[in-house]
Write a protein that holds these residues in place. Sequence first.
Motif, PDB file in Angstrom:
ATOM      1  N   PRO A 116       0.798  -1.229   0.000  1.00 60.96           N
ATOM      2  CA  PRO A 116       0.000   0.000   0.000  1.00 60.96           C
ATOM      3  C   PRO A 116       0.833   1.282   0.000  1.00 60.96           C
ATOM      4  N   ASP A 117       2.132   1.157   0.236  1.00 64.35           N
ATOM      5  CA  ASP A 117       2.993   2.341   0.267  1.00 64.35           C
ATOM      6  C   ASP A 117       3.891   2.454  -0.964  1.00 64.35           C
ATOM      7  N   ALA A 118       3.690   1.590  -1.954  1.00 58.25           N
ATOM      8  CA  ALA A 118       4.511   1.618  -3.165  1.00 58.25           C
ATOM      9  C   ALA A 118       3.775   2.370  -4.269  1.00 58.25           C
ATOM     10  N   GLY A 119       4.540   2.920  -5.193  1.00 57.62           N
ATOM     11  CA  GLY A 119       3.954   3.583  -6.360  1.00 57.62           C
ATOM     12  C   GLY A 119       3.885   5.082  -6.200  1.00 57.62           C
ATOM     13  N   THR A 120       3.519   5.733  -7.303  1.00 56.31           N
ATOM     14  CA  THR A 120       3.450   7.183  -7.347  1.00 56.31           C
ATOM     15  C   THR A 120       2.126   7.602  -7.965  1.00 56.31           C
ATOM     16  N   PRO A 121       1.160   8.017  -7.220  1.00 56.83           N
ATOM     17  CA  PRO A 121       1.135   7.997  -5.762  1.00 56.83           C
ATOM     18  C   PRO A 121       0.864   6.583  -5.259  1.00 56.83           C
TER      19      PRO A 121
END
Length: 153
Positions: free
Chosen positions: A126-131
């Motif tokens: 859930p904390d990976a990627g942009t956003p």
Amino acid sequence: MTEHQDAQGQHAPTTPPAEPAVKSAGPSPEMLELAGRMFDAARTGDVDTLEAYIVAGLNPDLQNGKGDTFLTLAAYHDQPAVVEMLIRVGADVEKANDRGQRPLTCATFKGDAASMRLLLAAGADPDAGTPSARQTAQMFGGERVAAVLDEAR
């Protein structure tokens, strides 16, 4: 054929490099049409058709011109049955599109809790990627969507 001077100053023929026997012109119109139909199947929830092609050898992580995979499109279009099937056949839950968005972020943006839970259970971060999905939940999702992400902790 052209000529060049050899070590003794004599003119010697030079053969141009051979052309490749087959030039790749990219995917055929038929292949592009099939890929388009498969991306539509992911968007519209046609699990059976998409799964049949994947079982027959279609790459479950095929990307369209924007880098979206079948999983990204299914997550964005609220298709948890397609999301479940793609996870089962080995689609990459962390494959980002050209904008850095991952399937979990797309499901979070749309508020698709069923797809979010499937992706989280399959290991999506859930904390990976942009956003990230968590950032997306804070910006657009509200408490209900953020709570689904918090269940995974």
